[in-house]
Write an enzyme that holds these catalytic residues in place. Structure first.
Site, short mmCIF file in Angstrom:
data_model
loop_
_atom_site.label_atom_id
_atom_site.label_comp_id
_atom_site.label_asym_id
_atom_site.label_seq_id
_atom_site.Cartn_x
_atom_site.Cartn_y
_atom_site.Cartn_z
N TYR A 1 0.83 -1.21 0.00
CA TYR A 1 0.00 0.00 0.00
C TYR A 1 0.87 1.26 0.00
O TYR A 1 0.62 2.20 -0.76
CB TYR A 1 -0.91 -0.05 1.23
CG TYR A 1 -1.84 1.12 1.40
CD1 TYR A 1 -3.00 1.23 0.65
CD2 TYR A 1 -1.59 2.09 2.37
CE1 TYR A 1 -3.88 2.29 0.85
CE2 TYR A 1 -2.46 3.14 2.57
CZ TYR A 1 -3.61 3.24 1.81
OH TYR A 1 -4.47 4.28 2.01
N LYS B 1 1.07 4.28 -2.76
CA LYS B 1 0.69 5.64 -2.38
C LYS B 1 1.81 6.65 -2.60
O LYS B 1 1.54 7.79 -2.98
CB LYS B 1 0.23 5.65 -0.92
CG LYS B 1 -1.13 5.01 -0.69
CD LYS B 1 -2.19 5.64 -1.57
CE LYS B 1 -3.61 5.27 -1.18
NZ LYS B 1 -4.61 5.84 -2.09
#
Length: 291
Positions: free
Chosen positions: A156, A160
């Site tokens: 993640y 990001k």
């Protein structure tokens, strides 16, 4: 006092808008006059119904953000109905959390596919439309996990922070065409994050408290190439900066770097670097000055 920010002539796409942050962004945009495309693979129509019940205009889309053909079809529908696209909020996302050593490749690929590929596909689908209009606002949804790291979120956080890199380059490429590109790092209690946040945080971290920052970053007076963090009614700017640097001579070795480390660490933060070329030019200028 300046006039309230409005979006009466604007058409906005919000991805992942069936709930959580995306829904809050979509409702807030519609409340200020925008025509809103609610994109979500599962719950778009219910948010469209909310917007219409409040007197707004909205369209549902179930296109997967990483499916280029489906996204192009969505964009064609929007142009056919409303004739323009002014705002894109890349909000769609998923979690597949595990510690790095235990993360299977398909967990990495799934997260990259939605967050990074999805933002790339959707932005590319509207880019030429915005360039032709001479106006566009694109918002990437980054995360404190990407900016600072978070245990169990290597996949993640990779996606990001990659969105910050995409923002940086698109802000440069879009500037002459009136396209401004920014990133939002939200702190909110949503279905996706509720298991990660502390008990009792729901009231303070409602997604609707993040949406004002999102709307500012896609407004007519928005900045560009800016990372805004927001949550619980608090906002802050996150920056990537570097120190002025030290010139080590024409043929530095590792011992020179080690000897300079303490002095380098003690330097104040320099102004943000505007683009990669500026950093390179700084190094060349400093080397010439030392030589």
């Amino acid at each position: 006092m300046s006039d309230p920010i409005r979006f009466d002539t604007r058409v906005a796409i919000v991805t992942g808008a069936g709930g959580g942050l995306g829904r809050a962004h979509a409702l807030a945009l519609a409340a200020r006059g925008a025509k809103v495309v609610v994109n979500d693979v599962g719950n778009a129509q219910s948010v469209v119904d909310e917007i219409r019940a409040a007197g707004g205009e909205a369209m549902a889309s179930a296109a997967s953000v990483s499916d280029a053909d489906a996204v192009q079809d969505m964009v064609a529908r929007i142009i056919a109905q409303w004739g323009r696209i002014d705002i894109l909020i890349n909000n769609a996302g998923i979690l597949r959390d595990k510690s790095f050593a235990k993360t299977p490749t398909d967990f990495f690929e799934a997260v990259i596919d939605v967050h990074l590929r999805g933002a790339w596909v959707c932005t590319q689908a509207v880019w030429e439309i915005m360039r032709a209009q001479g106006y566009g606002r694109v918002l990437m949804t980054t995360s404190s996990s990407g900016l600072y790291g978070n245990f169990g979120q290597a996949n993640y956080s990779s996606a990001k922070l990659a969105l910050v890199g995409l923002m940086n380059t698109l802000a440069i490429e879009g500037e002459k065409s009136g396209i401004r590109v920014n990133a939002l790092a939200p702190a909110a209690m949503t279905q996706m994050t509720e298991a990660l946040l502390p008990a009792g945080a729901a009231d303070a971290l409602g997604p609707e408290k993040v949406s004002p920052a999102a709307l500012f970053l896609v407004s007519e007076g928005a900045p560009t190439k800016t990372i805004l963090t927001a949550g619980a009614g608090v906002i802050a700017v996150a920056r990537i900066e570097e120190t002025p640097g030290l010139a080590l001579g024409d043929a530095p070795d590792v011992d020179d770097v080690a000897a300079a480390w303490d002095a380098l660490q003690a330097q104040p933060i320099h102004n943000p670097v505007r683009a990669a070329w500026e950093q390179t030019q700084k190094f060349v200028d400093m080397a010439k000055a030392k030589g």
